[in-house]
Structure formats: structure tokens, C-alpha cells
Design an enzyme around this catalytic site. Structure first.
Site: not given
Length: 235
Positions: A37, A175
Site C-alpha cells: 500500500k 463487493n
């Protein structure tokens, strides 16, 4: 290119869960996988998104974990866009640092899954949207969209932004949010992936169901992981 940039249609859409479960799925196929990240904001010393990736992906086997500074080069306490969170701490996100850290991970792994901060065009600095750095490095993109009311516009705009930069788009994963995070009629949820695919021509790789415990989500994620792997290998 061994890397995949996992972006979202916005914040809190499930990027971290998809990134971690995808890493676990690929590890189960005997791939050397790590996650990264570039910038995490809103971090105040507790578990980081990288920690969540590790938990969801499971045991990496005998391979040593890469240095934390490579897996997440920048962390800031303010939950805001990276450019602002950095500025308020008197710092600045240097894209050269991000690219160098990525290349070190790429050199030691079969796959590097890079989770973005927020959406695809979130500014890393005053001059640099995230998507421009993704294009510069040449990472293909996987888009994560929360399946909820309003996600069609968000998904189509994200797909358009990726394509305008000439970036290879692997597909969209929807999702399903847990109950209580914005109830939406069932027919809307069923139609959202269909209409996004119909209008954009993008490959929808499936939907991750609402997971009461994402750590136990490997089986539920398997169909999405298989669709991703087929797409990744074919393009």
C-alpha cells in the site's frame, strides 16, 4: 509486469478485503505473492491495511516478509487524501520512493498486489493523481466497487479514467456490503454489475458476498479469484 494495482471506486468499498483474499488465493496456487500500500492515511498505530492483508492471505510459507518500509512507504494519521494528510505533517509523498519500493518487491515475487488509497484519481501530491503514477509504472488495474445504490456511476467513471490513461484494465470486482451498511433493494444489487458491464464492456469478475468474517472468506472468494487469474494470464 508482475504487479496489479487494486483501486476502488472510492473509500470503504472493500479494496483491503479483496486485496488480502486475492493474495491468499494466489498463494494457494503456489505463487510468491506480497501486497503493498503506497500510502495509508488515518493510521494511528493500530493494525494497518498491510496487517489485514497478511491476516486474510494466510501463511506465506518459508518466505520472509518484505521490509515494512517497502510494503507501506508512507503512513499518516489524518484520514484524508494523501496530499493533505502529508502536508499537515510537514511531509510530502515522493513518487520515486513509491516506485523504488514497488520494484524491490517485484524483483522478489511472482505477484505484487498494490492497494490504492481511496479512489483512482486521489492526489498523492498537489501535482500527481494516483492514476498517473500507475500509468507511469505500467501496472494493470483491478477495480473494486461496493455493490450499493449509486455504484454504477462511480464504477463507470473509474473505468473511464483508467482507460483514458491507456492502462490495461483487468476487470471489476463487486463487493457486497454487510447488512446495515446501506440497505439497497435486491433487484438493484442484481442489476448493478450487469449494467456496468453492458455500458462499459468491462469484464465483471464476480461479486464477493457479504462476509461476516473475512478471515474465513477464502471459499466464498474462490470464484472471483479464478476469474481474476484467467483474465490476468490471458492479457
Amino acid at each position: 509486469m508482475k504487479g496489479v494495482f487494486v483501486t476502488g471506486t472510492g473509500t470503504r468499498v472493500g479494496k483491503t478485503v479483496v486485496c488480502g483474499l486475492l493474495a491468499g488465493f494466489l498463494r494457494s496456487r503456489r505463487m510468491r505473492v506480497t501486497t503493498q500500500k503506497w500510502v495509508e492515511t488515518g493510521w494511528t498505530g493500530g493494525p494497518s491495511d498491510i496487517d489485514v492483508h497478511r491476516l486474510l492471505a494466510g501463511d506465506p510459507g518459508p518466505a520472509a516478509e518484505p521490509p515494512a518500509a517497502d510494503r507501506c512507504p508512507y503512513r499518516f494519521s489524518l484520514p484524508a487524501s494523501p496530499h493533505l494528510a502529508a502536508a499537515l505533517e510537514g511531509r510530502r509523498v515522493d513518487p520515486a520512493v513509491l516506485e523504488a519500493a514497488y520494484l524491490r518487491l517485484e524483483g522478489a515475487h511472482d505477484v505484487v498486489l498494490v492497494e490504492g488509497a481511496g479512489g483512482f484519481l486521489v492526489p498523492l501530491s498537489e501535482e500527481l493523481p494516483t492514476g498517473d503514477l500507475v500509468a507511469r509504472i505500467g501496472l494493470p488495474v483491478l477495480v473494486v466497487a461496493a455493490n450499493r445504490l449509486g455504484c454504477v456511476n462511480e464504477a463507470l467513471l473509474t473505468v473511464e479514467a483508467v482507460r483514458r490513461r491507456g492502462i490495461r484494465l483487468l476487470g471489476v470486482v463487486f463487493n457486497r456490503l454487510p447488512a446495515g451498511e446501506g440497505a439497497t433493494r435486491a433487484e438493484v444489487l442484481a442489476d448493478n454489475p450487469r449494467i456496468v458491464a453492458a455500458i462499459s464492456g468491462v469484464r465483471v469478475l464476480g461479486e464477493v458476498p457479504a462476509l461476516p468474517d473475512p478471515v474465513r472468506g477464502a471459499e466464498a472468494f474462490s470464484a472471483v479469484g479464478s476469474a481474476f487469474l484467467e483474465r490476468w494470464r490471458s492479457t
